[in-house]
Design an enzyme around this catalytic site. Structure first.
Site, PDB file in Angstrom:
ATOM      1  N   ASN A  13      29.228  15.595  54.425  1.00  0.00           N
ATOM      2  CA  ASN A  13      30.626  15.279  54.736  1.00  0.00           C
ATOM      3  C   ASN A  13      30.689  14.872  56.202  1.00  0.00           C
ATOM      4  O   ASN A  13      30.551  15.712  57.087  1.00  0.00           O
ATOM      5  CB  ASN A  13      31.481  16.525  54.462  1.00  0.00           C
ATOM      6  CG  ASN A  13      32.937  16.318  54.844  1.00  0.00           C
ATOM      7  OD1 ASN A  13      33.355  15.209  55.195  1.00  0.00           O
ATOM      8  ND2 ASN A  13      33.721  17.389  54.774  1.00  0.00           N
ATOM      9  N   LYS A  15      33.146  13.813  57.855  1.00  0.00           N
ATOM     10  CA  LYS A  15      34.458  14.125  58.459  1.00  0.00           C
ATOM     11  C   LYS A  15      34.931  12.940  59.314  1.00  0.00           C
ATOM     12  O   LYS A  15      34.709  11.798  58.938  1.00  0.00           O
ATOM     13  CB  LYS A  15      34.363  15.443  59.255  1.00  0.00           C
ATOM     14  CG  LYS A  15      33.815  16.588  58.384  1.00  0.00           C
ATOM     15  CD  LYS A  15      33.938  17.942  59.016  1.00  0.00           C
ATOM     16  CE  LYS A  15      33.377  18.995  58.072  1.00  0.00           C
ATOM     17  NZ  LYS A  15      33.472  20.353  58.600  1.00  0.00           N
ATOM     18  N   HIS A  99      39.426  20.234  50.829  1.00  0.00           N
ATOM     19  CA  HIS A  99      38.627  20.790  51.930  1.00  0.00           C
ATOM     20  C   HIS A  99      39.511  21.718  52.765  1.00  0.00           C
ATOM     21  O   HIS A  99      40.696  21.447  52.955  1.00  0.00           O
ATOM     22  CB  HIS A  99      38.058  19.656  52.791  1.00  0.00           C
ATOM     23  CG  HIS A  99      37.015  20.141  53.739  1.00  0.00           C
ATOM     24  ND1 HIS A  99      37.336  20.772  54.911  1.00  0.00           N
ATOM     25  CD2 HIS A  99      35.658  20.125  53.667  1.00  0.00           C
ATOM     26  CE1 HIS A  99      36.208  21.125  55.535  1.00  0.00           C
ATOM     27  NE2 HIS A  99      35.170  20.736  54.796  1.00  0.00           N
ATOM     28  N   GLU A 101      39.781  22.084  55.813  1.00  0.00           N
ATOM     29  CA  GLU A 101      40.448  21.422  56.952  1.00  0.00           C
ATOM     30  C   GLU A 101      41.715  20.706  56.495  1.00  0.00           C
ATOM     31  O   GLU A 101      42.701  20.648  57.220  1.00  0.00           O
ATOM     32  CB  GLU A 101      39.457  20.457  57.640  1.00  0.00           C
ATOM     33  CG  GLU A 101      38.424  21.235  58.446  1.00  0.00           C
ATOM     34  CD  GLU A 101      37.062  20.580  58.560  1.00  0.00           C
ATOM     35  OE1 GLU A 101      36.927  19.374  58.240  1.00  0.00           O
ATOM     36  OE2 GLU A 101      36.109  21.274  58.968  1.00  0.00           O
ATOM     37  N   GLU A 171      33.145  27.151  50.346  1.00  0.00           N
ATOM     38  CA  GLU A 171      33.010  26.990  51.792  1.00  0.00           C
ATOM     39  C   GLU A 171      33.869  28.048  52.487  1.00  0.00           C
ATOM     40  O   GLU A 171      35.080  27.849  52.675  1.00  0.00           O
ATOM     41  CB  GLU A 171      33.489  25.606  52.233  1.00  0.00           C
ATOM     42  CG  GLU A 171      32.683  24.458  51.679  1.00  0.00           C
ATOM     43  CD  GLU A 171      32.740  23.234  52.598  1.00  0.00           C
ATOM     44  OE1 GLU A 171      31.685  22.784  53.032  1.00  0.00           O
ATOM     45  OE2 GLU A 171      33.846  22.756  52.894  1.00  0.00           O
ATOM     46  N   GLY A 177      31.603  24.924  60.758  1.00  0.00           N
ATOM     47  CA  GLY A 177      31.540  24.418  62.127  1.00  0.00           C
ATOM     48  C   GLY A 177      31.398  25.507  63.174  1.00  0.00           C
ATOM     49  O   GLY A 177      31.549  25.254  64.370  1.00  0.00           O
ATOM     50  N   SER A 217      28.019  25.685  57.993  1.00  0.00           N
ATOM     51  CA  SER A 217      26.879  25.813  58.916  1.00  0.00           C
ATOM     52  C   SER A 217      25.520  25.776  58.206  1.00  0.00           C
ATOM     53  O   SER A 217      24.608  26.522  58.582  1.00  0.00           O
ATOM     54  CB  SER A 217      27.025  27.069  59.775  1.00  0.00           C
ATOM     55  OG  SER A 217      28.201  26.987  60.558  1.00  0.00           O
TER      56      SER A 217
HETATM   57  P1  13P Z   1      29.563  22.471  58.893  1.00  0.00           P
HETATM   58  O1  13P Z   1      28.270  22.243  58.136  1.00  0.00           O
HETATM   59  O2  13P Z   1      29.658  21.632  60.122  1.00  0.00           O
HETATM   60  O3  13P Z   1      29.822  23.923  59.118  1.00  0.00           O
HETATM   61  O4  13P Z   1      30.735  21.947  57.937  1.00  0.00           O
HETATM   62  C1  13P Z   1      30.790  22.371  56.622  1.00  0.00           C
HETATM   63  C2  13P Z   1      31.812  21.595  55.904  1.00  0.00           C
HETATM   64  O5  13P Z   1      32.990  21.753  56.152  1.00  0.00           O
HETATM   65  C3  13P Z   1      31.373  20.617  54.902  1.00  0.00           C
HETATM   66  O6  13P Z   1      32.437  20.135  54.176  1.00  0.00           O
END
Ligand code: 13P
Length: 262
Positions: A13, A15, A99, A101, A171, A177, A217
């Site tokens: 992803n 982002k 997601h 976010e 997740e 992150g 992560s």
């Molecule tokens: P990270 O791998 O940067 O923690 O992000 C995970 C994520 O949100 C994948 O959709």
């Protein structure tokens, strides 16, 4: 699961990263390095602006394209939104939905997630549906309740045929992150619970074939141990998918762990 989809399933992803030239370059590196890794389903999810250019790079490879979100309406006055048919037309086979976010910063709700899943399926896109608890919910012991609710509401009205094309991504919000990966045991505990929950909705066999991936992560260093767990079928990778080398190493580790646990 649809025969087109393989396990281990590893999606990157991207982002809100990557201009079009950067996206092309990253996709080219992934395509080149993924030649010997066809056992895995490899998916990249660039930002909308780069989808069609990345598709050109992926064309003759087995790497698949995903959108990062969609809107459930077919077309109309919805400024800033993208429909399922637009994603399909740009070459997507997958779409990330719900997601954390999007839920956290853009007010996405379980009922919106449900409509988006249905729109994706109607257009033959496979939804990668994200669920997971916040740190506060984990500390209060509400993890299982939260993911159970997200499954119930998110998959509301979906029959077995629909469900076969859904990928669930667990997740935990506190692991995204932050560099704080869930331990393999923590991830496995929730993913086993998710499979049980799916079994109670759709039956044991369909649930045992469901693809349930982990995100938060994920790095080359922790991917082997995570995927060695019974109920972890792959990864949704954020930061470590922005460089071809680390993304490819994660895929290699996933394939290795998957072969060994089979
Ligand atoms: P990270 O791998 O940067 O923690 O992000 C995970 C994520 O949100 C994948 O959709």
């Amino acid at each position: 699961m649809n025969k087109k989809t393989k396990i281990p399933f590893v999606a990157g992803n991207w982002k809100m990263h990557m201009t079009i030239p950067e996206a092309r370059e990253l996709a080219s590196k992934i395509v080149k390095s993924s030649v010997g890794l066809s056992e895995a389903e490899i998916v990249v999810a660039p930002p909308f602006t780069a989808l069609s250019e990345v598709m050109k790079v992926l064309e003759d490879s087995s790497v698949q394209l995903s959108g990062q979100d969609l809107y459930w309406e077919e077309k109309g006055a919805f400024t800033g939104e993208i429909s399922a048919s637009m994603l399909k037309n740009a070459g997507c086979q997958y779409v990330i939905i719900g997601h954390s976010e999007r839920r956290q910063y853009f007010g996405e709700t379980d009922s919106g997630v449900n409509k988006k899943i249905k729109a994706a399926l109607q257009h033959d896109l496979f939804p990668i549906v994200c669920i997971g608890e916040s740190l506060e919910e984990r500390e209060k012991g509400e993890t299982m309740g939260k993911v159970a609710r997200q499954i119930e509401k998110g998959l509301d009205g979906l029959g077995s045929n629909d469900f076969e094309r859904v990928i669930i991504a667990y997740e935990p919000v506190w692991a995204i992150g932050t560099g704080k990966t869930a331990t393999p045991a923590q991830a496995e505990e929730v993913q086993a619970f998710i499979r049980e929950k799916l079994a109670s909705r759709y039956g044991k066999d369909p649930a045992s074939c469901a693809i349930i991936i982990y995100g938060g992560s994920v790095k080359p260093e922790n991917s082997y141990d995570l995927l060695s767990e019974k109920n972890i079928d792959g990864f949704l990778v954020g930061g470590a998918s922005l460089e071809a080398e680390s993304f490819i190493r994660i895929i290699e580790q996933a394939i290795k762990a998957f072969k060994e646990k089979k």
